[in-house]
Design an enzyme around this catalytic site. Sequence first.
Site, mmCIF file in Angstrom:
data_model
loop_
_atom_site.group_PDB
_atom_site.id
_atom_site.type_symbol
_atom_site.label_atom_id
_atom_site.label_comp_id
_atom_site.label_asym_id
_atom_site.label_seq_id
_atom_site.Cartn_x
_atom_site.Cartn_y
_atom_site.Cartn_z
ATOM 1 C CB CYS A 124 26.951 -23.022 10.182
ATOM 2 S SG CYS A 124 25.257 -22.502 10.524
ATOM 3 C CG HIS A 259 27.189 -23.160 6.297
ATOM 4 N ND1 HIS A 259 26.331 -24.197 6.592
ATOM 5 C CD2 HIS A 259 26.574 -22.020 6.717
ATOM 6 C CE1 HIS A 259 25.252 -23.709 7.171
ATOM 7 N NE2 HIS A 259 25.369 -22.398 7.257
ATOM 8 C CG ASN A 290 21.533 -23.155 6.900
ATOM 9 O OD1 ASN A 290 22.163 -23.999 7.529
ATOM 10 N ND2 ASN A 290 21.763 -21.853 7.049
#
Length: 334
Positions: A124, A259, A290
């Site tokens: 990420c 993020h 996500n």
Amino acid sequence: MTAPTLRQTTGPQYTRILSYGAARGENAVPNDDLIEPINSSDEWIRQRTGIVTRVRANATTSATDLATIAAKEAVERSGVSPELIDLVIVATISNVRQTPSMSAVVADRIGANPAAAYDSNAACAGFTYGVAQADALIRAGVAHYAVVIGAEKLSDVVDPTDRTISFLLGDGAGAVVIGPSDTPAIGPTIWGSDGSKADAVGMDATLVEFRDGTSRWPTLRQEGPTVFRWAVWEMVKVARQALEEAGVAASDLAAFVPHQANMRIIDEFAKQLGLPDTVLIGRDIETTGNTSAASVPLATHRLLEEHPELSGGLALQIGFGAGLVFGAQVVVLP
């Protein structure tokens, strides 16, 4: 014998992000479609994560396809001719082929052949790592224009029965074009890792174990509380350091793009950083989910689409995830 003096390349003093591009999975998947296998509810997912729907790609759409779409938009918006692009970096954890790289295929598809091309696995944090590398390589004179892409098809590595992470994940790609600048527009990158927490989030098996029949297809898992505590307490320190190294205060920001891991983490981030109400915060997770390495550029792309007045302002972006790894920098928005 005296060896001849080698030449070394030098590049521009500064770089900047020239444009963004985005691609999202074709299908909006609401919470209700996922709750039965994890014995949960729409309300539980919303309260824990802030996600209402997430986007997932068709079976016939690959992460490489998503990366190509995002890169083409970024290149078109940049005004840079594709043949001038001599570096393509794809941040991804979901290339279903170990080799060839996704980046080499994308470079060819966007007309940047024979650009240097490589994939980067920093989960990420991958996009912020890619921005750091492109900035450094251009300033070193190794490249002139770079395309940096975060691209994921996480639906390929989802176990629908997993309660730790499966309902979080979506598919998408976000891309930027980076090139020379007359003024500083990408601040110092604060990055690092903590491999002592490698088991906190990652794949639950290896491809060798899958091949040998000793495991199912590897899928993502996480220790939610461990990741949450680390993200909230440790990553705020990294964000503050990125601001300090860039020589700016939280009040100088136009946008904050963390993020898109969890809405509760994003809210706590904003609170701990003391962001004023004037700072717009990327909250793409609510309808995209996500998307790992793609989440920061996708959230920024959406902010710029919805708030064009952000152009020219400062954004603090930070990625963090499996490894555990992290990366943050302040950038001037195109």
